[in-house]
Design a protein around this motif. Structure first.
Motif, PDB file in Angstrom:
ATOM      1  N   TYR A 118       0.828  -1.208   0.000  1.00  0.00           N
ATOM      2  CA  TYR A 118       0.000   0.000   0.000  1.00  0.00           C
ATOM      3  C   TYR A 118       0.857   1.251   0.000  1.00  0.00           C
ATOM      4  N   SER A 119       1.991   1.197   0.704  1.00  0.00           N
ATOM      5  CA  SER A 119       2.841   2.382   0.818  1.00  0.00           C
ATOM      6  C   SER A 119       3.455   2.776  -0.519  1.00  0.00           C
ATOM      7  N   GLU A 120       3.481   1.829  -1.472  1.00  0.00           N
ATOM      8  CA  GLU A 120       4.032   2.114  -2.800  1.00  0.00           C
ATOM      9  C   GLU A 120       2.935   2.377  -3.830  1.00  0.00           C
ATOM     10  N   SER A 121       1.684   2.413  -3.357  1.00  0.00           N
ATOM     11  CA  SER A 121       0.568   2.595  -4.281  1.00  0.00           C
ATOM     12  C   SER A 121       0.506   4.036  -4.784  1.00  0.00           C
ATOM     13  N   GLU A 122      -0.025   4.192  -6.006  1.00  0.00           N
ATOM     14  CA  GLU A 122      -0.263   5.528  -6.544  1.00  0.00           C
ATOM     15  C   GLU A 122      -1.650   6.047  -6.178  1.00  0.00           C
ATOM     16  N   ASP A 123      -2.465   5.185  -5.594  1.00  0.00           N
ATOM     17  CA  ASP A 123      -3.799   5.580  -5.166  1.00  0.00           C
ATOM     18  C   ASP A 123      -3.674   6.384  -3.862  1.00  0.00           C
ATOM     19  N   PRO A 124      -4.097   7.656  -3.857  1.00  0.00           N
ATOM     20  CA  PRO A 124      -3.934   8.484  -2.655  1.00  0.00           C
ATOM     21  C   PRO A 124      -4.584   7.888  -1.418  1.00  0.00           C
ATOM     22  N   PHE A 125      -5.739   7.244  -1.591  1.00  0.00           N
ATOM     23  CA  PHE A 125      -6.430   6.694  -0.432  1.00  0.00           C
ATOM     24  C   PHE A 125      -5.657   5.511   0.150  1.00  0.00           C
ATOM     25  N   LYS A 126      -5.162   4.628  -0.718  1.00  0.00           N
ATOM     26  CA  LYS A 126      -4.379   3.492  -0.220  1.00  0.00           C
ATOM     27  C   LYS A 126      -3.101   3.975   0.464  1.00  0.00           C
ATOM     28  N   LEU A 127      -2.488   4.982  -0.118  1.00  0.00           N
ATOM     29  CA  LEU A 127      -1.280   5.536   0.466  1.00  0.00           C
ATOM     30  C   LEU A 127      -1.587   6.135   1.844  1.00  0.00           C
ATOM     31  N   ALA A 128      -2.714   6.825   1.940  1.00  0.00           N
ATOM     32  CA  ALA A 128      -3.106   7.407   3.219  1.00  0.00           C
ATOM     33  C   ALA A 128      -3.392   6.330   4.257  1.00  0.00           C
ATOM     34  N   ILE A 129      -4.067   5.264   3.844  1.00  0.00           N
ATOM     35  CA  ILE A 129      -4.347   4.152   4.760  1.00  0.00           C
ATOM     36  C   ILE A 129      -3.045   3.544   5.273  1.00  0.00           C
ATOM     37  N   SER A 130      -2.046   3.420   4.406  1.00  0.00           N
ATOM     38  CA  SER A 130      -0.749   2.895   4.822  1.00  0.00           C
ATOM     39  C   SER A 130      -0.155   3.746   5.938  1.00  0.00           C
ATOM     40  N   HIS A 131      -0.227   5.065   5.769  1.00  0.00           N
ATOM     41  CA  HIS A 131       0.332   5.962   6.784  1.00  0.00           C
ATOM     42  C   HIS A 131      -0.449   5.890   8.095  1.00  0.00           C
ATOM     43  N   ILE A 132      -1.775   5.953   7.980  1.00  0.00           N
ATOM     44  CA  ILE A 132      -2.576   6.038   9.202  1.00  0.00           C
ATOM     45  C   ILE A 132      -2.527   4.731   9.982  1.00  0.00           C
ATOM     46  N   THR A 133      -2.446   3.595   9.282  1.00  0.00           N
ATOM     47  CA  THR A 133      -2.374   2.317   9.962  1.00  0.00           C
ATOM     48  C   THR A 133      -1.047   2.144  10.685  1.00  0.00           C
ATOM     49  N   SER A 134      -0.042   2.843  10.227  1.00  0.00           N
ATOM     50  CA  SER A 134       1.259   2.810  10.891  1.00  0.00           C
ATOM     51  C   SER A 134       1.394   3.909  11.933  1.00  0.00           C
ATOM     52  N   GLY A 135       0.315   4.642  12.192  1.00  0.00           N
ATOM     53  CA  GLY A 135       0.318   5.626  13.246  1.00  0.00           C
ATOM     54  C   GLY A 135       0.764   7.015  12.844  1.00  0.00           C
ATOM     55  N   ASP A 136       0.963   7.253  11.531  1.00  0.00           N
ATOM     56  CA  ASP A 136       1.443   8.559  11.079  1.00  0.00           C
ATOM     57  C   ASP A 136       0.286   9.317  10.438  1.00  0.00           C
ATOM     58  N   PHE A 137      -0.552   9.917  11.291  1.00  0.00           N
ATOM     59  CA  PHE A 137      -1.767  10.554  10.812  1.00  0.00           C
ATOM     60  C   PHE A 137      -1.464  11.787   9.965  1.00  0.00           C
ATOM     61  N   ASP A 138      -0.482  12.587  10.359  1.00  0.00           N
ATOM     62  CA  ASP A 138      -0.157  13.797   9.600  1.00  0.00           C
ATOM     63  C   ASP A 138       0.227  13.463   8.164  1.00  0.00           C
ATOM     64  N   GLU A 139       1.049  12.431   7.988  1.00  0.00           N
ATOM     65  CA  GLU A 139       1.450  12.021   6.643  1.00  0.00           C
ATOM     66  C   GLU A 139       0.271  11.468   5.860  1.00  0.00           C
ATOM     67  N   ALA A 140      -0.669  10.847   6.570  1.00  0.00           N
ATOM     68  CA  ALA A 140      -1.838  10.277   5.894  1.00  0.00           C
ATOM     69  C   ALA A 140      -2.681  11.358   5.236  1.00  0.00           C
ATOM     70  N   LEU A 141      -2.716  12.535   5.836  1.00  0.00           N
ATOM     71  CA  LEU A 141      -3.535  13.607   5.293  1.00  0.00           C
ATOM     72  C   LEU A 141      -2.944  14.210   4.013  1.00  0.00           C
ATOM     73  N   VAL A 142      -1.626  14.135   3.869  1.00  0.00           N
ATOM     74  CA  VAL A 142      -0.947  14.824   2.762  1.00  0.00           C
ATOM     75  C   VAL A 142      -1.461  14.407   1.387  1.00  0.00           C
ATOM     76  N   PRO A 143      -1.481  13.078   1.060  1.00  0.00           N
ATOM     77  CA  PRO A 143      -1.914  12.724  -0.294  1.00  0.00           C
ATOM     78  C   PRO A 143      -3.355  13.094  -0.599  1.00  0.00           C
ATOM     79  N   LEU A 144      -4.232  13.043   0.423  1.00  0.00           N
ATOM     80  CA  LEU A 144      -5.637  13.349   0.172  1.00  0.00           C
ATOM     81  C   LEU A 144      -5.888  14.847   0.080  1.00  0.00           C
ATOM     82  N   GLN A 145      -5.108  15.633   0.775  1.00  0.00           N
ATOM     83  CA  GLN A 145      -5.286  17.074   0.703  1.00  0.00           C
ATOM     84  C   GLN A 145      -4.923  17.622  -0.673  1.00  0.00           C
ATOM     85  N   ARG A 146      -4.195  16.838  -1.443  1.00  0.00           N
ATOM     86  CA  ARG A 146      -3.840  17.254  -2.799  1.00  0.00           C
ATOM     87  C   ARG A 146      -4.959  16.942  -3.788  1.00  0.00           C
TER      88      ARG A 146
END
Length: 310
Positions: A85-113
């Motif tokens: 998931y962390s290598e996905s080009e899908d912003p939502f999958k990328l965000a899920i990868s971040h948030i599931t690993s506890g990095d909420f701030d990074e999770a918001l970045v791809p979706l805010q774009r």
């Protein structure tokens, strides 16, 4: 699950006993399901399991399905799936990868774009993080995140229910009912919201209103085993052992391994004078690990007359 999960989540669990504390989940088990080692976020993984967010072709699907069925899954399998998931080009999958690993701030970045059409995903991420904070006992943080979730996506019924669960924990019934009501306004077939309202009425000893709410929950989702179980408990409190037995039987049809339902059904059969069936279900409950912590009602010398049931 189910599952708010599935009360705490609340406390939307269908035993419907008001909790006094939120117990933080352990973070250092050797295997997972439903527990995993830090920094993987247990509450979010379980929420993903309940929602089945991952598409069928996605690599995480087998893991999510295993979580949902409470099978043991090696942590390495979870991490391998999340790495993809962390290598996905899908912003939502990328965000899920971040948030599931506890990095909420990074999770918001791809979706805010993303453009306005994807803003609803931001609401979902705030909701997931809010539920995680709630289960970890960080109540004020959870409140802020869940409120932000409904601000970002007003139609996100999960977030409204999450707020309702939080208010149940704080024993603010009117606020909880308002939040569950918002969820039902958005989706009148929200079974979990109807069940949550039934739980509040049950806590307030308004059994008839509780039954009405659980009936709506079952009508909306006949597979909601906890609602069937709650109905059985309510009819036990009304001493209608036949109807209680019917609902416990339905619970077992949906969840054959539900130890509480087997034990409760055994108690009903015991009171109805069906000794063999009572023994069978109580033994099954014990084999499933159930321990009778609360004495059941006394067994009458003559089986009572009941409405319905077998």
């Amino acid at each position: 699950i189910v599952g708010i999960l599935l009360f705490a989540a609340i406390y939307v669990s269908m035993n419907w006993r008001r909790p006094t504390t939120v117990t933080p989940r352990p973070t250092t088990p050797t295997k997972m399901v439903p527990l995993v080692k830090a920094p993987l976020d247990v509450a979010i993984l379980e929420e993903l399991a309940r929602r089945r967010l991952v598409k069928q072709k996605a690599s995480l699907t087998p893991i999510i399905n295993a979580l949902a069925s409470e099978k043991e899954v090696e942590e390495s399998e979870i991490r391998e799936a999340l790495d993809e998931y962390s290598e996905s080009e899908d912003p939502f999958k990328l965000a899920i990868s971040h948030i599931t690993s506890g990095d909420f701030d990074e999770a918001l970045v791809p979706l805010q774009r993303e453009d306005e059409s994807r803003k609803e995903n931001l609401g979902l991420l705030f909701y997931l993080r809010g539920r995680s904070a709630f289960f970890a006992g960080r109540i004020e943080e959870a409140r802020q995140l869940l409120r932000t979730a409904v601000e970002r996506n007003y139609t996100l019924t999960d977030a409204w229910r999450g707020l309702g669960d939080l208010y149940v924990f704080e024993e603010k019934a009117s606020d909880a009912l308002r939040c569950y009501g918002e969820a039902i306004k958005i989706n009148e077939k929200d079974a979990l919201a109807h069940a949550a309202i039934g739980g509040i009425h049950s806590l307030e000893d308004n059994l008839d209103k509780a039954i009405q709410s659980y009936e709506k929950a079952i009508k909306a989702d006949q597979r909601l085993a906890e609602a069937h179980y709650a109905m059985g408990m309510l009819y036990q409190r009304k001493e209608d052992w036949g109807k209680a037995a019917q609902f416990f039987e339905e619970t077992i049809l949906l969840e054959a391994g539900n130890a509480r339902a087997h034990w409760s059904l055994g108690r009903c059969y015991e009171i109805l004078g069906k000794v063999d069936k009572a023994r069978q279900h109580k033994e099954r409950a014990k084999n499933l690990g159930y321990k009778d912590m609360v004495p059941g009602p006394p067994v009458p010398s003559t089986p009572p007359t009941t409405s319905g049931g077998s």
